[in-house]
Scaffold this active site. Structure first.
Site, short mmCIF file in Angstrom:
data_model
loop_
_atom_site.label_atom_id
_atom_site.label_comp_id
_atom_site.label_asym_id
_atom_site.label_seq_id
_atom_site.Cartn_x
_atom_site.Cartn_y
_atom_site.Cartn_z
N TYR A 16 0.85 -1.20 0.00
CA TYR A 16 0.00 0.00 0.00
C TYR A 16 0.88 1.24 0.00
O TYR A 16 2.06 1.19 0.34
CB TYR A 16 -0.94 0.01 1.21
CG TYR A 16 -0.24 0.18 2.55
CD1 TYR A 16 0.23 -0.91 3.26
CD2 TYR A 16 -0.04 1.46 3.10
CE1 TYR A 16 0.86 -0.76 4.49
CE2 TYR A 16 0.59 1.63 4.33
CZ TYR A 16 1.04 0.51 5.02
OH TYR A 16 1.67 0.68 6.22
N CYS A 17 0.28 2.36 -0.43
CA CYS A 17 0.96 3.66 -0.35
C CYS A 17 -0.11 4.73 -0.13
O CYS A 17 -1.25 4.40 0.20
CB CYS A 17 1.79 3.92 -1.61
SG CYS A 17 0.81 3.97 -3.14
N THR A 18 0.22 6.00 -0.33
CA THR A 18 -0.71 7.08 0.02
C THR A 18 -1.98 7.07 -0.82
O THR A 18 -3.08 7.05 -0.29
CB THR A 18 -0.01 8.45 -0.15
OG1 THR A 18 1.25 8.39 0.50
CG2 THR A 18 -0.85 9.57 0.45
N ILE A 20 -4.15 4.68 1.06
CA ILE A 20 -4.68 4.96 2.39
C ILE A 20 -5.86 5.94 2.32
O ILE A 20 -6.82 5.84 3.07
CB ILE A 20 -3.57 5.53 3.30
CG1 ILE A 20 -2.42 4.53 3.41
CG2 ILE A 20 -4.11 5.87 4.68
CD1 ILE A 20 -1.11 5.15 3.85
N GLY A 43 -2.08 5.14 -3.97
CA GLY A 43 -2.07 3.97 -4.86
C GLY A 43 -1.09 4.02 -6.00
O GLY A 43 -0.74 2.99 -6.58
#
Ligand SMILES: [Zn+2]
Ligand SMILES: [Zn+2]
Length: 343
Positions: A198-200, A227, A202
């Site tokens: 995952y990241c901020t 997120i 996508g």
């Protein structure tokens, strides 16, 4: 035809203030093959300037990455325009939870080499062979599975103030650095474990997932919309929130609180704190975590050395800075020997 902004940022701010018209702040990205990014850039600029869109948009041969605001009254028009471009039809728009009328003051559409500086040589692997996108609900199930390795694809200063419970949070300064480190750390799991990332928002996982599949990972998943979208789905659908702390964001807010827990500490006194600041010494500008008391005591600086510098007359500070343009690059983002409580 005028392709660039004619109003200064100041004039724009004054206009927004006066208009009092609500704007929507949103972001989206899409990987797509764009043959002539210059032409595409001009097309976007002409149309969006007309719709009074403001923001920062990057266009490259590999796609588009946009952060912008649009007057609420023009939103439908804007959406129709996107839907008229085949690779942007029904693209997911991340609309910010907290609206900020002055999030952007100009429309800037820039042609870049890449939409994310990932340091990858894309010719060496198939970037379209991505991992499986999962929504918040499926993501929650997956990360409960003992056969899952959960990896945070962001940088150390982002995961420090907030991350998913049980995630591997690589101690890296850039996305570029993280790829080989994660590969090395996880090499034993290639065959059988679920690699969930995952990241901020996508975008970093879009290519990272393809990269890891290319590197031999068999079961690769990515949190769709990152997120930001996870938090939205958790709120709307009443799902269990497995994210603790704050989501680091790259605008002036620096973080969006997702859960009440504070998981980091003030880098100067060790007190529980998750407020990022930049050192008040312009030549330093270090990004670090500082509590209110330390901010007062240290005059918003990261160290006594920087306090001493800001007390010098401005001309002298300028002299100190000249000739060593790169002095602040000695400090990597969020790292300094002088911060007692930075792990
Ligand atoms: Zn403190
Ligand atoms: Zn400093």
């Amino acid at each position: 035809m005028q392709l660039y902004n004619t109003l200064s940022a100041k004039e724009r701010a004054a206009l927004l203030e006066e208009a009092g018209e609500d704007r929507l702040t949103l972001s989206f990205y899409q990987y797509a093959k764009i043959g002539n990014p210059e032409l595409f850039r001009n097309h976007l600029f002409i149309a969006w300037n007309e719709m009074e869109v403001l923001g920062r948009i990057y266009v490259a041969n590999e796609g588009i990455n946009a952060q912008l605001s649009v007057p609420a009254g023009n939103f439908e028009k804007f959406k129709e325009f996107l839907d008229g471009i085949y690779f942007l039809k029904d693209v997911r728009l991340n609309i910010a939870i907290e609206q900020d009328l002055k999030s952007f003051l100009k429309l800037k559409v820039k042609v870049r080499q890449k939409i994310v500086a990932d340091g990858l040589n894309d010719d060496t692997f198939d970037v379209t062979n991505k991992g499986v996108h999962v929504n918040a609900e499926r993501f929650n199930e997956l990360i409960e599975d003992p056969n899952t390795v959960l990896v945070d694809m962001r940088n150390h200063y982002e995961s420090e103030i907030g991350h998913f419970k049980g995630a591997v949070t690589p101690d890296v300064d850039t996305f570029r650095d993280s790829l080989p480190i994660i590969e090395e750390d996880l090499s034993e799991y290639k065959e059988d474990k679920n690699l969930v990332m995952y990241c901020t928002g996508g975008i970093r996982c879009e290519k990272a997932s393809a990269y890891y599949k290319h590197k031999g990972f068999k079961k690769v998943f990515q949190l769709e919309g990152g997120i930001i979208e996870y938090a939205r789905q958790v709120n709307n659908k009443g799902l269990e929130n497995k994210f603790i702390g704050k989501n680091f964001v790259f605008d002036h807010r620096r973080g969006e609180r997702i859960s009440e827990e504070i998981i980091s500490q003030c880098h100067q006194c060790g007190k529980s704190c998750d407020t990022h600041v930049n050192c008040a010494n312009e030549a330093c500008h270090l990004l670090f975590i500082q509590c209110d008391e330390c901010a007062e005591k240290m005059e918003n600086c990261c160290s006594q050395e920087c306090v001493d510098v800001i007390h010098l007359p401005y001309e002298e500070q300028k002299k100190l800075r000249s000739g060593k343009h790169n002095s602040n690059k000695i400090f990597k983002k969020g790292r300094s020997e002088k911060l007692k409580f930075k792990k």
